[in-house]
Structures are given as C-alpha cells and as structure tokens.
Design a protein around this motif. Structure first.
Motif, PDB file in Angstrom:
ATOM      1  N   LEU A  20      31.757  36.652  47.286  1.00  0.00           N
ATOM      2  CA  LEU A  20      32.830  36.284  46.350  1.00  0.00           C
ATOM      3  C   LEU A  20      32.778  37.172  45.101  1.00  0.00           C
ATOM      4  O   LEU A  20      33.809  37.673  44.639  1.00  0.00           O
ATOM      5  CB  LEU A  20      32.688  34.808  45.967  1.00  0.00           C
ATOM      6  N   ARG A  21      31.562  37.380  44.584  1.00  0.00           N
ATOM      7  CA  ARG A  21      31.429  38.213  43.383  1.00  0.00           C
ATOM      8  C   ARG A  21      31.863  39.650  43.647  1.00  0.00           C
ATOM      9  O   ARG A  21      32.498  40.285  42.813  1.00  0.00           O
ATOM     10  CB  ARG A  21      29.980  38.179  42.898  1.00  0.00           C
ATOM     11  N   LYS A  22      31.518  40.149  44.819  1.00  0.00           N
ATOM     12  CA  LYS A  22      31.912  41.517  45.174  1.00  0.00           C
ATOM     13  C   LYS A  22      33.429  41.623  45.247  1.00  0.00           C
ATOM     14  O   LYS A  22      34.021  42.600  44.767  1.00  0.00           O
ATOM     15  CB  LYS A  22      31.291  41.905  46.520  1.00  0.00           C
ATOM     16  N   TYR A  23      34.042  40.611  45.829  1.00  0.00           N
ATOM     17  CA  TYR A  23      35.503  40.587  45.920  1.00  0.00           C
ATOM     18  C   TYR A  23      36.119  40.635  44.519  1.00  0.00           C
ATOM     19  O   TYR A  23      37.040  41.417  44.246  1.00  0.00           O
ATOM     20  CB  TYR A  23      35.936  39.325  46.666  1.00  0.00           C
ATOM     21  N   LEU A  24      35.582  39.822  43.623  1.00  0.00           N
ATOM     22  CA  LEU A  24      36.120  39.799  42.265  1.00  0.00           C
ATOM     23  C   LEU A  24      35.946  41.152  41.572  1.00  0.00           C
ATOM     24  O   LEU A  24      36.837  41.619  40.854  1.00  0.00           O
ATOM     25  CB  LEU A  24      35.416  38.728  41.434  1.00  0.00           C
ATOM     26  N   SER A  25      34.805  41.777  41.812  1.00  0.00           N
ATOM     27  CA  SER A  25      34.534  43.050  41.134  1.00  0.00           C
ATOM     28  C   SER A  25      35.505  44.135  41.568  1.00  0.00           C
ATOM     29  O   SER A  25      35.738  45.098  40.841  1.00  0.00           O
ATOM     30  CB  SER A  25      33.094  43.488  41.402  1.00  0.00           C
ATOM     31  N   PHE A  37      42.478  39.756  39.567  1.00  0.00           N
ATOM     32  CA  PHE A  37      41.650  38.851  38.772  1.00  0.00           C
ATOM     33  C   PHE A  37      40.773  39.628  37.793  1.00  0.00           C
ATOM     34  O   PHE A  37      40.514  40.816  37.981  1.00  0.00           O
ATOM     35  CB  PHE A  37      40.744  38.025  39.682  1.00  0.00           C
ATOM     36  N   VAL A  38      40.282  38.900  36.775  1.00  0.00           N
ATOM     37  CA  VAL A  38      39.239  39.476  35.941  1.00  0.00           C
ATOM     38  C   VAL A  38      37.995  39.628  36.811  1.00  0.00           C
ATOM     39  O   VAL A  38      37.897  39.027  37.885  1.00  0.00           O
ATOM     40  CB  VAL A  38      38.941  38.583  34.718  1.00  0.00           C
ATOM     41  N   LYS A  39      37.058  40.429  36.357  1.00  0.00           N
ATOM     42  CA  LYS A  39      35.936  40.816  37.222  1.00  0.00           C
ATOM     43  C   LYS A  39      34.883  39.727  37.383  1.00  0.00           C
ATOM     44  O   LYS A  39      34.052  39.782  38.290  1.00  0.00           O
ATOM     45  CB  LYS A  39      35.275  42.086  36.681  1.00  0.00           C
ATOM     46  N   ARG A  40      34.844  38.773  36.464  1.00  0.00           N
ATOM     47  CA  ARG A  40      33.815  37.730  36.526  1.00  0.00           C
ATOM     48  C   ARG A  40      34.442  36.350  36.386  1.00  0.00           C
ATOM     49  O   ARG A  40      35.363  36.171  35.595  1.00  0.00           O
ATOM     50  CB  ARG A  40      32.788  37.904  35.397  1.00  0.00           C
ATOM     51  N   GLY A  44      33.546  27.357  39.203  1.00  0.00           N
ATOM     52  CA  GLY A  44      34.022  28.126  38.061  1.00  0.00           C
ATOM     53  C   GLY A  44      35.509  28.390  38.113  1.00  0.00           C
ATOM     54  O   GLY A  44      36.177  28.065  39.102  1.00  0.00           O
ATOM     55  N   ASN A  45      35.994  28.945  37.018  1.00  0.00           N
ATOM     56  CA  ASN A  45      37.409  29.312  36.906  1.00  0.00           C
ATOM     57  C   ASN A  45      37.552  30.838  36.940  1.00  0.00           C
ATOM     58  O   ASN A  45      36.656  31.555  36.490  1.00  0.00           O
ATOM     59  CB  ASN A  45      37.987  28.794  35.590  1.00  0.00           C
ATOM     60  N   ILE A  46      38.678  31.284  37.465  1.00  0.00           N
ATOM     61  CA  ILE A  46      38.912  32.726  37.560  1.00  0.00           C
ATOM     62  C   ILE A  46      40.262  33.035  36.925  1.00  0.00           C
ATOM     63  O   ILE A  46      41.298  32.531  37.373  1.00  0.00           O
ATOM     64  CB  ILE A  46      38.901  33.195  39.024  1.00  0.00           C
ATOM     65  N   ARG A  47      40.226  33.843  35.910  1.00  0.00           N
ATOM     66  CA  ARG A  47      41.457  34.177  35.203  1.00  0.00           C
ATOM     67  C   ARG A  47      42.129  35.407  35.816  1.00  0.00           C
ATOM     68  O   ARG A  47      41.482  36.247  36.423  1.00  0.00           O
ATOM     69  CB  ARG A  47      41.158  34.466  33.727  1.00  0.00           C
ATOM     70  N   THR A  48      43.424  35.481  35.603  1.00  0.00           N
ATOM     71  CA  THR A  48      44.190  36.668  35.996  1.00  0.00           C
ATOM     72  C   THR A  48      44.069  37.696  34.880  1.00  0.00           C
ATOM     73  O   THR A  48      44.039  37.341  33.694  1.00  0.00           O
ATOM     74  CB  THR A  48      45.667  36.276  36.208  1.00  0.00           C
ATOM     75  N   SER A  49      43.975  38.971  35.240  1.00  0.00           N
ATOM     76  CA  SER A  49      43.851  40.019  34.229  1.00  0.00           C
ATOM     77  C   SER A  49      45.105  40.051  33.359  1.00  0.00           C
ATOM     78  O   SER A  49      46.198  39.680  33.795  1.00  0.00           O
ATOM     79  CB  SER A  49      43.643  41.378  34.898  1.00  0.00           C
ATOM     80  N   PRO A  87      51.526  35.093  43.697  1.00  0.00           N
ATOM     81  CA  PRO A  87      50.483  34.346  42.997  1.00  0.00           C
ATOM     82  C   PRO A  87      50.994  33.833  41.652  1.00  0.00           C
ATOM     83  O   PRO A  87      51.814  34.493  41.014  1.00  0.00           O
ATOM     84  CB  PRO A  87      49.384  35.389  42.794  1.00  0.00           C
ATOM     85  N   ASP A  88      50.505  32.676  41.259  1.00  0.00           N
ATOM     86  CA  ASP A  88      50.975  32.019  40.048  1.00  0.00           C
ATOM     87  C   ASP A  88      49.902  32.083  38.970  1.00  0.00           C
ATOM     88  O   ASP A  88      48.921  31.347  39.018  1.00  0.00           O
ATOM     89  CB  ASP A  88      51.318  30.559  40.362  1.00  0.00           C
ATOM     90  N   SER A  89      50.105  32.963  38.008  1.00  0.00           N
ATOM     91  CA  SER A  89      49.087  33.146  36.969  1.00  0.00           C
ATOM     92  C   SER A  89      49.163  32.086  35.875  1.00  0.00           C
ATOM     93  O   SER A  89      48.367  32.115  34.937  1.00  0.00           O
ATOM     94  CB  SER A  89      49.211  34.548  36.360  1.00  0.00           C
ATOM     95  N   ARG A  90      50.102  31.139  36.012  1.00  0.00           N
ATOM     96  CA  ARG A  90      50.155  30.058  35.019  1.00  0.00           C
ATOM     97  C   ARG A  90      48.985  29.099  35.192  1.00  0.00           C
ATOM     98  O   ARG A  90      48.682  28.319  34.298  1.00  0.00           O
ATOM     99  CB  ARG A  90      51.454  29.270  35.162  1.00  0.00           C
ATOM    100  N   PHE A  91      48.366  29.148  36.347  1.00  0.00           N
ATOM    101  CA  PHE A  91      47.252  28.244  36.633  1.00  0.00           C
ATOM    102  C   PHE A  91      46.015  29.055  37.008  1.00  0.00           C
ATOM    103  O   PHE A  91      46.126  30.102  37.651  1.00  0.00           O
ATOM    104  CB  PHE A  91      47.619  27.300  37.786  1.00  0.00           C
ATOM    105  N   LEU A  92      44.862  28.556  36.632  1.00  0.00           N
ATOM    106  CA  LEU A  92      43.609  29.251  36.936  1.00  0.00           C
ATOM    107  C   LEU A  92      43.277  29.128  38.419  1.00  0.00           C
ATOM    108  O   LEU A  92      43.484  28.078  39.025  1.00  0.00           O
ATOM    109  CB  LEU A  92      42.462  28.633  36.136  1.00  0.00           C
ATOM    110  N   ALA A  93      42.759  30.209  38.989  1.00  0.00           N
ATOM    111  CA  ALA A  93      42.152  30.111  40.308  1.00  0.00           C
ATOM    112  C   ALA A  93      40.755  29.519  40.139  1.00  0.00           C
ATOM    113  O   ALA A  93      40.197  29.513  39.038  1.00  0.00           O
ATOM    114  CB  ALA A  93      42.077  31.491  40.947  1.00  0.00           C
TER     115      ALA A  93
END
Lengths: 113, 136
Positions: free
Chosen positions: B91-96, B101-104, B43-48, B23-29
C-alpha cells in the motif's frame, strides 16, 4: 490538449486500470445494463478498454477512443481475444471527435474528465 | 475540458446521456486493514493539491455546459471502491508512486499497531462520484 493544458485520457498510468472498479460494478451504479442495452456507446478516454469491453455485451455498438495509441492497441487485442465484434477502438482526442453528429446514445467519461 | 464536453454534446443523439464518473476529492480516502470480520481504518489519505485543482476545473467545466443549456444534470451520487494490497508495504509503495494521492497516509493508529499488522492485507477505500447528464 484541452483549454487548461490537460490531456484527456493520459493522466493516469495504464497499470491503474486493474485498480479501478470492474466495468460491471461501475455500470451497476449508473443504472445497470439498461443504460446501454441496444444503444450506441462512446467511451471517451477509454484507455485499455476496461469499461468499453465490459459494456459491449449489452450495447449495440461500443466505440472507445483515447489519445494513447499503445492503449488503443491493447484494447483492440483484448476485444479480439474476447470475441467482441461490436467493439471498435480509435486513437483520438476528446476535443476533436471524428464522429458524426448524434452518432451515440450514451457517452461515458469514466475517470477521464 | 469545456471543448471536449461540447464535442460530446455534438456526437450525442437527442436526449442522449453523458456519464461523468471520477474520483471524489471532497472526501478522504481511507487506508484500511482487512480483518476476519470487515475492515479497520488505519489512516486517511488526502488528494494532492494539484489534483484537487484539476477536480475543481472538471466541476467547473460541467457547470459551464449545464449553464450554457447543453445538458440537464441529475443529482450526483457516490460509491466507495476498495483497491486491495497484499500488505502495508505494498500500500505504501502504491501511494509513493500514485499521481493522485499525497505520498503518505495520515495514520490514525500508532506505529506499534502498524508494525503489528503490517503483513495483513490492506485496502485503500476511495470515493467515486458519478452523475448522468441528459443532452438538451
């Protein structure tokens, strides 16, 4: 363990394997079957064999290695179910590979490093 | 990591190829809603920050073995991978639960829009970086 304390192949839950790209999709981006056709391939940090099993139909031999014994057992089962005789799976860590010098033409680190 | 890459170099045949894909954390998911005609960004999803650090360590390890003359690198490339979800709640459950990824997500649509389409299928579109390195 690696020098910075990380463990190869153990950082992502096995469940996530189904959420990763299909093996043929990833292989397609890397150059397609030509990259591995007729070659000896090592999938380092292979997990449950997602990628190794997708590569096996094109390669001469595929070896998957992962430190997680449960995942390796899954991979062996999947290889047997798929009738793939050129795929083998070993428990092992990336820092001390038990393979001979020059044993592979291609080594894959897919979502591992 | 450098130790493992040196082992890879050892077990590779002359002019063998190492594939490094991750995975490439230079770009937002992105969190996207699947529509009849394509995808709508929600929305955008940041890497932790921990994983960003790990990614930098991986980059440094590759750079080290290249600098040490073990591999010749090619230009890194990227593709985008979509992970499907039945609805926004999944999707939210997956992120949590996700380690990377960050949780939100950082939503780019308002709450009313999210509620309105919450039962639609969603995807996370994430960048994957790959590079082929040749043993020297």
């Amino acid at each position: 363990m690696s020098g910075d304390g990380r463990v190869f192949g153990k950082r992502v839950p096995a469940l996530s394997s189904r959420l990763r790209p299909a093996a043929e999709v990833e292989l397609g981006y890397w150059g397609g079957p030509a990259l591995v056709r007729g070659k000896r391939v090592l999938d380092l940090g292979c997990g449950d064999g997602r990628l190794a099993l997708g590569v096996a139909p094109f390669a001469k031999e595929v070896t998957g290695t992962d430190p997680d014994a449960e995942l390796i057992a899954d991979a062996r089962l999947r290889a047997r179910d798929a009738g793939l005789r050129n795929a083998r799976f070993d428990v092992g860590a990336g820092q001390s590979l038990r393979y001979a010098d020059g044993a592979f033409e291609v080594v894959i680190l897919s979502w591992t490093l | 990591m450098v130790d493992a890459l040196r082992e890879v170099h050892r077990v590779l045949a002359p002019r063998g190829v190492l594939v490094d894909a991750r995975p490439d954390s230079r770009f937002l998911a992105r969190a996207e809603r699947r529509t009849t005609r394509g995808f709508q960004v929600f929305g955008n999803i940041r890497t932790s920050s921990v994983e960003m650090g790990n990614d930098r360590a991986s980059d440094a390890a590759i750079a080290r073995v290249v600098r040490d003359g073990l591999f010749r690198r090619s230009r890194p490339r990227r593709f985008w991978h979509r992970v499907p979800f039945d609805d926004l709640a999944e999707l939210r459950k997956y992120l949590s639960e996700h380690l990377r990824f960050v949780k939100r997500a950082e939503w780019t649509v308002d709450a009313a829009t999210r509620r309105r389409y919450a039962k639609d299928p969603f995807v996370i579109r994430r960048p994957v970086r790959y590079e082929l390195l040749t043993k020297i």
